[in-house]
Write a protein that holds these residues in place. Sequence first.
Motif, PDB file in Angstrom:
ATOM      1  N   ASP A  29       0.847  -1.189   0.000  1.00 20.26           N
ATOM      2  CA  ASP A  29       0.000   0.000   0.000  1.00 20.26           C
ATOM      3  C   ASP A  29       0.884   1.241   0.000  1.00 20.26           C
ATOM      4  OD1 ASP A  29       0.958   0.077   2.559  1.00 20.26           O
ATOM      5  OD2 ASP A  29      -0.974  -0.049   3.559  1.00 20.26           O
ATOM      6  N   LYS A  30       0.288   2.421   0.096  1.00 20.51           N
ATOM      7  CA  LYS A  30       1.052   3.665  -0.021  1.00 20.51           C
ATOM      8  C   LYS A  30       2.067   3.860   1.107  1.00 20.51           C
ATOM      9  CE  LYS A  30      -2.525   6.232   2.313  1.00 20.51           C
ATOM     10  NZ  LYS A  30      -3.466   7.283   2.320  1.00 20.51           N
ATOM     11  N   ASP A  31       1.835   3.207   2.277  1.00 18.27           N
ATOM     12  CA  ASP A  31       2.783   3.299   3.393  1.00 18.27           C
ATOM     13  C   ASP A  31       3.880   2.241   3.316  1.00 18.27           C
ATOM     14  OD1 ASP A  31       1.237   5.369   4.430  1.00 18.27           O
ATOM     15  OD2 ASP A  31      -0.026   3.981   5.577  1.00 18.27           O
ATOM     16  N   GLY A  32       3.781   1.326   2.360  1.00 18.31           N
ATOM     17  CA  GLY A  32       4.775   0.268   2.235  1.00 18.31           C
ATOM     18  C   GLY A  32       4.471  -0.946   3.090  1.00 18.31           C
ATOM     19  N   ASN A  33       3.215  -1.102   3.528  1.00 18.94           N
ATOM     20  CA  ASN A  33       2.827  -2.239   4.353  1.00 18.94           C
ATOM     21  C   ASN A  33       2.108  -3.288   3.517  1.00 18.94           C
ATOM     22  OD1 ASN A  33       3.821  -1.139   6.762  1.00 18.94           O
ATOM     23  ND2 ASN A  33       1.953   0.041   7.046  1.00 18.94           N
ATOM     24  N   VAL A  34       2.253  -4.544   3.944  1.00 18.70           N
ATOM     25  CA  VAL A  34       1.616  -5.679   3.281  1.00 18.70           C
ATOM     26  C   VAL A  34       0.970  -6.536   4.361  1.00 18.70           C
ATOM     27  CG1 VAL A  34       2.072  -7.773   1.958  1.00 18.70           C
ATOM     28  CG2 VAL A  34       3.314  -5.700   1.442  1.00 18.70           C
ATOM     29  N   GLU A  35      -0.199  -7.088   4.055  1.00 16.46           N
ATOM     30  CA  GLU A  35      -0.853  -8.001   4.988  1.00 16.46           C
ATOM     31  C   GLU A  35      -0.741  -9.416   4.421  1.00 16.46           C
ATOM     32  OE1 GLU A  35      -5.217  -8.097   6.695  1.00 16.46           O
ATOM     33  OE2 GLU A  35      -4.154  -6.222   7.090  1.00 16.46           O
ATOM     34  N   LEU A  36      -0.215 -10.348   5.223  1.00 19.58           N
ATOM     35  CA  LEU A  36      -0.002 -11.719   4.788  1.00 19.58           C
ATOM     36  C   LEU A  36      -1.068 -12.627   5.381  1.00 19.58           C
ATOM     37  CD1 LEU A  36       3.842 -11.823   5.378  1.00 19.58           C
ATOM     38  CD2 LEU A  36       2.665 -11.411   3.234  1.00 19.58           C
ATOM     39  N   ALA A  37      -1.481 -13.631   4.625  1.00 14.22           N
ATOM     40  CA  ALA A  37      -2.525 -14.564   5.068  1.00 14.22           C
ATOM     41  C   ALA A  37      -1.912 -15.624   5.981  1.00 14.22           C
ATOM     42  CB  ALA A  37      -3.176 -15.222   3.864  1.00 14.22           C
ATOM     43  N   ALA A  38      -2.473 -15.769   7.180  1.00 13.92           N
ATOM     44  CA  ALA A  38      -1.968 -16.746   8.148  1.00 13.92           C
ATOM     45  C   ALA A  38      -2.579 -18.115   7.879  1.00 13.92           C
ATOM     46  CB  ALA A  38      -2.291 -16.299   9.566  1.00 13.92           C
ATOM     47  N   VAL A  39      -1.754 -19.162   7.995  1.00 12.43           N
ATOM     48  CA  VAL A  39      -2.197 -20.539   7.840  1.00 12.43           C
ATOM     49  C   VAL A  39      -2.242 -21.217   9.200  1.00 12.43           C
ATOM     50  CG1 VAL A  39      -1.626 -22.742   6.762  1.00 12.43           C
ATOM     51  CG2 VAL A  39      -1.202 -20.635   5.540  1.00 12.43           C
ATOM     52  N   LEU A  40      -1.369 -20.784  10.126  1.00 10.85           N
ATOM     53  CA  LEU A  40      -1.273 -21.364  11.456  1.00 10.85           C
ATOM     54  C   LEU A  40      -0.771 -20.287  12.403  1.00 10.85           C
ATOM     55  CD1 LEU A  40      -1.148 -24.234  13.040  1.00 10.85           C
ATOM     56  CD2 LEU A  40       1.282 -24.013  12.698  1.00 10.85           C
ATOM     57  N   LEU A  41      -1.286 -20.279  13.626  1.00  6.77           N
ATOM     58  CA  LEU A  41      -0.839 -19.324  14.642  1.00  6.77           C
ATOM     59  C   LEU A  41      -0.532 -20.081  15.918  1.00  6.77           C
ATOM     60  CD1 LEU A  41      -0.462 -16.348  15.587  1.00  6.77           C
ATOM     61  CD2 LEU A  41      -2.820 -16.453  16.366  1.00  6.77           C
ATOM     62  N   VAL A  42       0.661 -19.876  16.472  1.00  9.96           N
ATOM     63  CA  VAL A  42       1.057 -20.489  17.739  1.00  9.96           C
ATOM     64  C   VAL A  42       1.319 -19.366  18.723  1.00  9.96           C
ATOM     65  CG1 VAL A  42       2.759 -21.920  18.902  1.00  9.96           C
ATOM     66  CG2 VAL A  42       2.057 -22.481  16.581  1.00  9.96           C
ATOM     67  N   ASP A  43       0.535 -19.345  19.803  1.00  9.33           N
ATOM     68  CA  ASP A  43       0.644 -18.327  20.844  1.00  9.33           C
ATOM     69  C   ASP A  43       0.852 -19.041  22.167  1.00  9.33           C
ATOM     70  OD1 ASP A  43       0.609 -16.060  22.337  1.00  9.33           O
ATOM     71  OD2 ASP A  43      -1.519 -15.622  22.059  1.00  9.33           O
ATOM     72  N   GLY A  44       2.111 -19.312  22.494  1.00  7.55           N
ATOM     73  CA  GLY A  44       2.408 -20.062  23.714  1.00  7.55           C
ATOM     74  C   GLY A  44       1.946 -21.502  23.554  1.00  7.55           C
ATOM     75  N   ASP A  45       0.966 -21.923  24.384  1.00  3.20           N
ATOM     76  CA  ASP A  45       0.429 -23.279  24.308  1.00  3.20           C
ATOM     77  C   ASP A  45      -0.763 -23.384  23.359  1.00  3.20           C
ATOM     78  OD1 ASP A  45       2.306 -24.162  26.093  1.00  3.20           O
ATOM     79  OD2 ASP A  45       1.024 -23.841  27.845  1.00  3.20           O
ATOM     80  N   ASN A  46      -1.324 -22.251  22.923  1.00  4.70           N
ATOM     81  CA  ASN A  46      -2.497 -22.259  22.054  1.00  4.70           C
ATOM     82  C   ASN A  46      -2.068 -22.332  20.586  1.00  4.70           C
ATOM     83  OD1 ASN A  46      -4.021 -21.872  24.354  1.00  4.70           O
ATOM     84  ND2 ASN A  46      -3.982 -19.657  24.152  1.00  4.70           N
ATOM     85  N   ILE A  47      -2.628 -23.308  19.868  1.00  7.00           N
ATOM     86  CA  ILE A  47      -2.356 -23.462  18.446  1.00  7.00           C
ATOM     87  C   ILE A  47      -3.672 -23.268  17.700  1.00  7.00           C
ATOM     88  CG2 ILE A  47      -1.580 -25.020  16.631  1.00  7.00           C
ATOM     89  CD1 ILE A  47       0.152 -26.388  18.772  1.00  7.00           C
ATOM     90  N   THR A  48      -3.691 -22.302  16.780  1.00  2.88           N
ATOM     91  CA  THR A  48      -4.894 -22.005  16.014  1.00  2.88           C
ATOM     92  C   THR A  48      -4.661 -22.390  14.571  1.00  2.88           C
ATOM     93  OG1 THR A  48      -5.282 -20.125  17.466  1.00  2.88           O
ATOM     94  CG2 THR A  48      -6.530 -20.195  15.421  1.00  2.88           C
ATOM     95  N   SER A  49      -5.537 -23.259  14.041  1.00  6.33           N
ATOM     96  CA  SER A  49      -5.377 -23.678  12.649  1.00  6.33           C
ATOM     97  C   SER A  49      -6.689 -23.672  11.873  1.00  6.33           C
ATOM     98  CB  SER A  49      -4.758 -25.073  12.578  1.00  6.33           C
ATOM     99  OG  SER A  49      -5.622 -26.006  13.189  1.00  6.33           O
ATOM    100  N   ASP A  50      -7.830 -23.444  12.534  1.00  2.00           N
ATOM    101  CA  ASP A  50      -9.085 -23.438  11.783  1.00  2.00           C
ATOM    102  C   ASP A  50      -9.298 -22.091  11.092  1.00  2.00           C
ATOM    103  OD1 ASP A  50      -9.472 -22.329  14.335  1.00  2.00           O
ATOM    104  OD2 ASP A  50     -11.652 -22.501  14.134  1.00  2.00           O
ATOM    105  N   SER A  51      -9.938 -22.133   9.935  1.00  2.00           N
ATOM    106  CA  SER A  51     -10.022 -20.954   9.073  1.00  2.00           C
ATOM    107  C   SER A  51     -10.877 -19.844   9.677  1.00  2.00           C
ATOM    108  CB  SER A  51     -10.566 -21.341   7.702  1.00  2.00           C
ATOM    109  OG  SER A  51     -11.859 -21.913   7.833  1.00  2.00           O
TER     110      SER A  51
END
Length: 102
Positions: A29-51
């Motif tokens: 975008d005009k600020d030079g930022n990009v948003e990437l699509a997440a496939v998996l998220l690991v936050d400590g012991d929590n694992i998120t994989s559902d869409s």
Amino acid sequence: MVYAVVRAGGRQEKVEVGTIVTMDRIKADKDGNVELAAVLLVDGDNITSDSKSLADVKVTAQVLNDLRGPKIIIQKFKNKTGYKKRQGHRQDLTRVQVTKIA
């Protein structure tokens, strides 16, 4: 420790905040930022994989520069027919740094 696996130009990359990733050319975008699509998220012991849950996850990256990959030589040859062909290719790439996983 928070990290995510994101879709980056036909491949998947494991990223944390501050990770520098080289991927296929992507428009920012005009600020030079990009948003990437997440496939998996690991936050400590929590694992998120559902869409449904991953639709809320935002992985933001700052474009550092655009560059070109190494030259790849493509050669074709057929024996006894006099056919040979040589061409080169350099892929357009973008280097980004992950700034936020939210």
